[in-house]
Design an enzyme around this catalytic site. Structure first.
Site, PDB file in Angstrom:
ATOM      1  N   ASP A 197       0.804  -1.240   0.000  1.00 49.14           N
ATOM      2  CA  ASP A 197       0.000   0.000   0.000  1.00 49.14           C
ATOM      3  C   ASP A 197       0.837   1.291   0.000  1.00 49.14           C
ATOM      4  OD1 ASP A 197      -1.861  -2.001   0.281  1.00 49.14           O
ATOM      5  OD2 ASP A 197      -2.719  -1.288   2.145  1.00 49.14           O
ATOM      6  N   LYS A 256      -6.892  -5.019  -2.927  1.00 50.13           N
ATOM      7  CA  LYS A 256      -7.663  -5.527  -1.784  1.00 50.13           C
ATOM      8  C   LYS A 256      -8.584  -4.435  -1.268  1.00 50.13           C
ATOM      9  CE  LYS A 256      -3.968  -4.285   1.400  1.00 50.13           C
ATOM     10  NZ  LYS A 256      -4.719  -3.293   2.190  1.00 50.13           N
ATOM     11  N   CYS A 300      -1.740  -2.756   7.735  1.00 54.81           N
ATOM     12  CA  CYS A 300      -1.632  -3.672   6.597  1.00 54.81           C
ATOM     13  C   CYS A 300      -0.320  -4.450   6.580  1.00 54.81           C
ATOM     14  CB  CYS A 300      -1.889  -2.915   5.303  1.00 54.81           C
ATOM     15  SG  CYS A 300      -3.632  -2.407   5.218  1.00 54.81           S
TER      16      CYS A 300
HETATM   17  C1  VGL Z   1      -4.526   0.618   5.813  1.00 51.96           C
HETATM   18  C2  VGL Z   1      -6.098   1.486   7.231  1.00 51.96           C
HETATM   19  C3  VGL Z   1      -7.075   1.338   6.264  1.00 51.96           C
HETATM   20  C4  VGL Z   1      -3.103   0.236   5.584  1.00 51.96           C
HETATM   21  C5  VGL Z   1      -5.488   0.449   4.838  1.00 51.96           C
HETATM   22  O1  VGL Z   1      -2.668   0.156   4.410  1.00 51.96           O
HETATM   23  O2  VGL Z   1      -2.386   0.012   6.586  1.00 51.96           O
HETATM   24  N1  VGL Z   1      -4.842   1.127   7.009  1.00 51.96           N
HETATM   25  N2  VGL Z   1      -6.758   0.826   5.080  1.00 51.96           N
END
Ligand code: VGL
Ligand code: ZN
Length: 201
Positions: A8, A106, A151
């Site tokens: 991410d 995702k 994540c």
């Molecule tokens: C994430 C919160 C919500 C992350 C993704 O990538 O850690 N955190 N969505």
């Protein structure tokens, strides 16, 4: 074989983004230097529809960062982030993505959140990442990206459960909450995972 898994690294998790992780940009040069050291590099991308139930905006009256229950699971309500097709959801242009052989998206199901690159938070549906990595002959995974306490942590946990050796690269990740990451790192070590700096790898 060891793969590098980039979690991410998207504009919304970087400075100026809607869910900016403190110090997030500091990982960019570290990740950039790591990329060339691995035979296989794979990434994940948080990729939500606007109706996603992890957004506080879809729970009228509930403040951002409050906790609710969603389909029997605890759920933090986040600011809108990584909405499919938006600039915030794009992978950071601070990195070259040319060497990345596959990107697993995702969080596409509006009804359930998905922190791990392997499964949704209820472990109901797999993304196919474990099968992909196995088929590529991967035994060990080094994990970098954002955020360390969400994540990255959940991906590392699922990697260990799936039978991979997993190492979180400490200087190639940053946490939303530093204390949350200390707990996450302790938990990963207890489960047989490693937390190391990029120079220790
Ligand atoms: C994430 C919160 C919500 C992350 C993704 O990538 O850690 N955190 N969505
Ligand atoms: Zn998300």
């Amino acid at each position: 074989m060891t793969a590098l898994l980039l979690i991410d690294i998207q504009n919304d998790f970087l400075p100026g983004g809607s869910l900016a992780v403190p110090g997030g940009y500091e990982i960019i040069p570290v990740v950039s230097a790591l990329q060339g050291r691995f035979e296989l590099v794979v990434a994940t991308q948080d990729w939500h529809p606007p109706s996603h139930k992890s957004f506080a905006s879809n729970h009228p009256g509930q403040p951002v960062f409050s906790q609710v229950e969603l389909d029997g699971l605890p759920q933090v309500l986040w600011p809108d982030h990584c909405i499919q097709g938006t600039a915030g959801a794009a992978l950071s242009q601070g990195l070259s993505w040319n060497c990345v052989e596959a990107i697993f998206r995702k969080g596409t199901d509006p009804a359930i959140d998905s922190y791990s690159g392997f499964y949704d938070n209820g472990h109901r549906k797999a993304t196919g990442l474990a099968g992909y990595l196995r088929e590529r002959g991967v035994t060990d995974i080094c994990i970098a990206g954002l955020a360390a306490d969400y994540c990255v942590y959940y991906t590392a946990k699922d990697a260990l459960d799936a039978g991979f050796r997993a190492t979180v690269v400490a200087d190639a990740t940053r946490a939303i909450d530093a204390d949350g990451f200390r707990k996450a790192a302790a938990d990963l070590r207890e489960r047989g995972g490693l937390v190391m700096t990029s120079s220790e790898l």
